[in-house]
Design a protein around this motif. Structure first.
Motif, PDB file in Angstrom:
ATOM      1  N   GLY A   1       0.814  -1.095  -0.100  1.00 54.07           N
ATOM      2  CA  GLY A   1       0.159  -0.109  -0.127  1.00 54.07           C
ATOM      3  C   GLY A   1       0.903   1.057  -0.029  1.00 54.07           C
ATOM      4  N   LYS A   2       1.687   1.192   0.797  1.00 56.91           N
ATOM      5  CA  LYS A   2       2.730   2.343   0.892  1.00 56.91           C
ATOM      6  C   LYS A   2       3.518   2.808  -0.419  1.00 56.91           C
ATOM      7  CE  LYS A   2       5.805   4.362   4.394  1.00 56.91           C
ATOM      8  NZ  LYS A   2       6.628   3.743   5.519  1.00 56.91           N
ATOM      9  N   HIS A   3       4.015   1.519  -0.846  1.00 59.41           N
ATOM     10  CA  HIS A   3       4.737   1.554  -2.235  1.00 59.41           C
ATOM     11  C   HIS A   3       3.874   2.065  -3.267  1.00 59.41           C
ATOM     12  CE1 HIS A   3       7.690   0.594  -4.824  1.00 59.41           C
ATOM     13  NE2 HIS A   3       7.235  -0.013  -5.817  1.00 59.41           N
ATOM     14  N   LEU A   4       2.451   1.483  -3.513  1.00 55.54           N
ATOM     15  CA  LEU A   4       1.784   2.141  -4.331  1.00 55.54           C
ATOM     16  C   LEU A   4       1.452   3.929  -4.300  1.00 55.54           C
ATOM     17  CD1 LEU A   4      -1.020  -0.773  -4.228  1.00 55.54           C
ATOM     18  CD2 LEU A   4       0.636  -0.195  -6.367  1.00 55.54           C
ATOM     19  N   GLU A   5       1.266   4.072  -3.051  1.00 54.23           N
ATOM     20  CA  GLU A   5       1.281   5.467  -2.716  1.00 54.23           C
ATOM     21  C   GLU A   5       2.267   6.196  -3.374  1.00 54.23           C
ATOM     22  OE1 GLU A   5       0.453   6.109   1.204  1.00 54.23           O
ATOM     23  OE2 GLU A   5      -1.641   5.338   1.220  1.00 54.23           O
ATOM     24  N   SER A   6       3.426   5.960  -3.529  1.00 53.22           N
ATOM     25  CA  SER A   6       4.455   6.502  -4.052  1.00 53.22           C
ATOM     26  C   SER A   6       4.640   6.667  -5.721  1.00 53.22           C
ATOM     27  CB  SER A   6       5.886   5.933  -3.563  1.00 53.22           C
ATOM     28  OG  SER A   6       6.139   4.882  -4.203  1.00 53.22           O
TER      29      SER A   6
ATOM     30  N   TYR B   1       1.406   6.798 -11.372  1.00 54.81           N
ATOM     31  CA  TYR B   1       0.028   6.222 -11.921  1.00 54.81           C
ATOM     32  C   TYR B   1      -0.773   5.767 -11.026  1.00 54.81           C
ATOM     33  CZ  TYR B   1       2.169   1.639 -11.137  1.00 54.81           C
ATOM     34  OH  TYR B   1       2.405   0.171 -10.759  1.00 54.81           O
ATOM     35  N   ILE B   2      -0.692   5.796  -9.750  1.00 52.47           N
ATOM     36  CA  ILE B   2      -1.801   5.329  -8.851  1.00 52.47           C
ATOM     37  C   ILE B   2      -2.586   6.517  -8.568  1.00 52.47           C
ATOM     38  CG2 ILE B   2      -2.121   4.217  -6.517  1.00 52.47           C
ATOM     39  CD1 ILE B   2      -1.068   2.494  -8.569  1.00 52.47           C
ATOM     40  N   LYS B   3      -3.757   6.482  -8.428  1.00 50.55           N
ATOM     41  CA  LYS B   3      -4.586   7.827  -7.996  1.00 50.55           C
ATOM     42  C   LYS B   3      -4.858   7.600  -6.398  1.00 50.55           C
ATOM     43  CE  LYS B   3      -8.548   8.557 -10.528  1.00 50.55           C
ATOM     44  NZ  LYS B   3     -10.026   8.602 -10.770  1.00 50.55           N
ATOM     45  N   SER B   4      -5.102   6.586  -6.079  1.00 51.52           N
ATOM     46  CA  SER B   4      -5.493   6.466  -4.493  1.00 51.52           C
ATOM     47  C   SER B   4      -5.275   5.256  -4.104  1.00 51.52           C
ATOM     48  CB  SER B   4      -6.678   7.311  -4.159  1.00 51.52           C
ATOM     49  OG  SER B   4      -7.614   6.496  -4.716  1.00 51.52           O
ATOM     50  N   VAL B   5      -4.829   5.044  -2.744  1.00 47.61           N
ATOM     51  CA  VAL B   5      -4.848   3.741  -2.005  1.00 47.61           C
ATOM     52  C   VAL B   5      -5.632   3.914  -1.067  1.00 47.61           C
ATOM     53  CG1 VAL B   5      -3.532   1.865  -1.178  1.00 47.61           C
ATOM     54  CG2 VAL B   5      -2.697   3.356  -3.036  1.00 47.61           C
TER      55      VAL B   5
ATOM     56  N   PHE C   1      -6.660  -0.314  -4.226  1.00 46.49           N
ATOM     57  CA  PHE C   1      -6.147   0.984  -5.091  1.00 46.49           C
ATOM     58  C   PHE C   1      -7.003   1.349  -6.226  1.00 46.49           C
ATOM     59  CE2 PHE C   1      -3.489  -0.842  -8.293  1.00 46.49           C
ATOM     60  CZ  PHE C   1      -3.367  -2.251  -7.619  1.00 46.49           C
ATOM     61  N   TYR C   2      -6.785   2.742  -6.928  1.00 42.77           N
ATOM     62  CA  TYR C   2      -7.205   2.972  -7.943  1.00 42.77           C
ATOM     63  C   TYR C   2      -5.992   3.612  -9.013  1.00 42.77           C
ATOM     64  CZ  TYR C   2     -11.719   2.929  -5.237  1.00 42.77           C
ATOM     65  OH  TYR C   2     -12.564   2.340  -4.584  1.00 42.77           O
ATOM     66  N   LEU C   3      -6.196   3.572 -10.392  1.00 44.64           N
ATOM     67  CA  LEU C   3      -5.325   3.866 -11.230  1.00 44.64           C
ATOM     68  C   LEU C   3      -5.713   5.210 -11.763  1.00 44.64           C
ATOM     69  CD1 LEU C   3      -4.874   0.852 -13.396  1.00 44.64           C
ATOM     70  CD2 LEU C   3      -3.589   1.500 -11.588  1.00 44.64           C
ATOM     71  N   ILE C   4      -4.964   6.079 -12.044  1.00 47.85           N
ATOM     72  CA  ILE C   4      -5.189   7.469 -12.702  1.00 47.85           C
ATOM     73  C   ILE C   4      -5.930   7.118 -13.858  1.00 47.85           C
ATOM     74  CG2 ILE C   4      -3.178   8.817 -11.651  1.00 47.85           C
ATOM     75  CD1 ILE C   4      -1.883   8.680 -14.238  1.00 47.85           C
ATOM     76  N   ASP C   5      -6.931   8.167 -14.419  1.00 49.86           N
ATOM     77  CA  ASP C   5      -7.476   7.878 -15.422  1.00 49.86           C
ATOM     78  C   ASP C   5      -6.908   7.647 -16.803  1.00 49.86           C
ATOM     79  OD1 ASP C   5      -9.862   8.365 -13.746  1.00 49.86           O
ATOM     80  OD2 ASP C   5     -10.027  10.301 -14.249  1.00 49.86           O
TER      81      ASP C   5
ATOM     82  N   TRP D   1      -8.998  -1.880  -7.674  1.00 47.15           N
ATOM     83  CA  TRP D   1      -8.042  -2.985  -7.889  1.00 47.15           C
ATOM     84  C   TRP D   1      -7.762  -3.613  -6.526  1.00 47.15           C
ATOM     85  CZ3 TRP D   1      -6.032  -4.635 -12.593  1.00 47.15           C
ATOM     86  CH2 TRP D   1      -6.389  -3.796 -13.857  1.00 47.15           C
ATOM     87  N   ARG D   2      -7.620  -4.742  -6.492  1.00 46.73           N
ATOM     88  CA  ARG D   2      -7.458  -5.666  -5.382  1.00 46.73           C
ATOM     89  C   ARG D   2      -6.196  -6.410  -5.050  1.00 46.73           C
ATOM     90  NH1 ARG D   2     -11.525  -9.704  -2.044  1.00 46.73           N
ATOM     91  NH2 ARG D   2     -10.420 -11.217  -3.343  1.00 46.73           N
ATOM     92  N   ILE D   3      -5.139  -6.362  -4.147  1.00 49.10           N
ATOM     93  CA  ILE D   3      -4.121  -7.427  -3.892  1.00 49.10           C
ATOM     94  C   ILE D   3      -4.476  -7.884  -2.409  1.00 49.10           C
ATOM     95  CG2 ILE D   3      -1.786  -7.204  -3.191  1.00 49.10           C
ATOM     96  CD1 ILE D   3      -1.297  -5.279  -5.333  1.00 49.10           C
TER      97      ILE D   3
END
Ligand SMILES: *Cc1c(COP(=O)(O)O)cnc(C)c1O
Length: 340
Positions: free
Chosen positions: A263-268, A271-275, A285-289, A315-317
């Motif tokens: 989660g922390k990694h994705l936030e950085s 291309y990730i909109k939000s976690v 999490f969500y990808l940018i549009d 998206w789910r992990i």
């Protein structure tokens, strides 16, 4: 293949298989399987509750619990994301003739005030009689969120004063227990029935235990039979569940920690909109549009990583027993290197 779609994909460990072979078995429909009986006694003691019963699946255990608590025409209260409502094939109405009053909670969790507001007045005979509240801990569609003890106690107080049953869908309860400062016995005091899944993060091939108060559980064998869940020499599987409860509970912390790291990694990553906040072993999490969802999926597949699409851009992990340290490092690197 690194399979992060769900914590149900785990395979029994070598030690679990060795343990399984040594289990004594009998006909569990006659209650003569010693391994099943031991598992049930163990779980009942663990939660300080009267009785426990082994079921093939979590859905069946939840459905049986709902049947034990309700009569046709009645209504249960649950969060809008609840597994009993979304992912059990409409069983609430099919098996028990019950409807669901959906509550607009946060990340799958509801509060005492929301429960209070959802109860139909018992003397107003036009509306269904509310008879049960179902909570989920951790929440599945809510992204692995945990209840705190006080919220569950407050909901219990409402149930007590309004004469409602209280069931806990604890499919991933142990993922919460390794994070929170409450024990199985604390929960045994709050809930009338609790289901705990042995085949998610705990890593058994199958099985869920339903544990509860005697007056409710006295019909549980009959309901399980009606649902087709009476099994014979099932001690081999129950033994795996028993093994998992001995050796795979504390290590759930590892799964939770790896999910938090993802989660922390994705936030950085840009291309990730939000976690969503990561509390246990589920990361949403969500990808940018700007990104085509298929491109991201194909990239992961090309790198032998599988994750889930949950609809609405989610998206789910999910981390688990078979997700190793090496896989974790590879996954973090792979996520870093996505080009769009
Ligand atoms: C997985 C799960 C269940 C049970 O599912 P089965 O596949 O029937 O064992 C129940 N509730 C929740 C919240 C779950 O995640």
């Amino acid at each position: 293949m690194i399979d992060l779609r769900s914590d149900t994909v785990t395979k029994p460990t070598k030690d679990m298989l060795i343990f399984m072979q040594k289990c004594e078995v009998g006909d569990d429909v006659y209650k003569e399987d010693p391994t099943v009986n031991d598992l049930e006694d163990y779980v009942a003691d663990l939660f300080g509750m009267d009785e426990a019963l082994y079921f093939p699946t979590g859905s069946m255990a939840n459905q049986a619990a709902i049947k034990l608590h309700t009569q046709p025409g009645q209504q249960l209260v649950c969060d809008k994301y609840a597994h009993v409502y979304h992912y059990e094939g409409g069983g609430v109405s099919f098996n028990s003739g019950v409807s669901c009053k959906l509550v607009d909670g946060k990340r799958g969790k509801i509060t005492a005030d929301l429960v209070k507001a959802a109860i139909n007045p018992p003397d107003f005979y036009h509306s269904p009689l509310t008879s049960l509240v179902c909570l989920e801990n951790t929440t599945n569609k809510g992204g692995g969120a945990c209840y705190d003890l006080k919220t569950m106690q407050d909901i219990k107080a409402v149930c007590k004063s309004e004469n409602l049953g209280l069931h806990l869908d604890g499919a991933r309860l142990f993922n919460a227990l390794v994070e929170q400062n409450y024990t199985p016995k604390d929960l045994g005091k709050i809930f009338d029935t609790i289901s705990i899944c042995l085949s998610k993060g705990l890593g058994a091939p199958m099985g869920t235990v339903l544990v509860g108060k005697k007056e409710l559980m006295k019909n549980a064998m009959r309901v399980r039979k009606v649902l087709g869940g009476g099994m014979r020499q099932i001690g081999y599987m129950a033994g795996c569940g028993y093994y998992a409860l001995q050796y795979h509970v504390d290590r759930l912390k590892e799964d939770n920690d790896r999910a938090k790291a993802i989660g922390k990694h994705l936030e950085s990553l840009d291309y990730i909109k939000s976690v969503e906040p990561v509390e246990t072993n589920i990361v949403i999490f969500y990808l940018i549009d700007a990104i085509e969802e298929m491109d991201f999926m194909d990239y992961l597949t090309d790198n032998n990583i599988r994750i889930s699409q949950m609809g609405e851009g989610k998206w789910r992990i999910v981390t688990h027993l078979d997700y190793t340290k090496d896989m974790h490092e590879f996954t973090l690197d792979t996520l870093s290197n996505f080009q769009y």
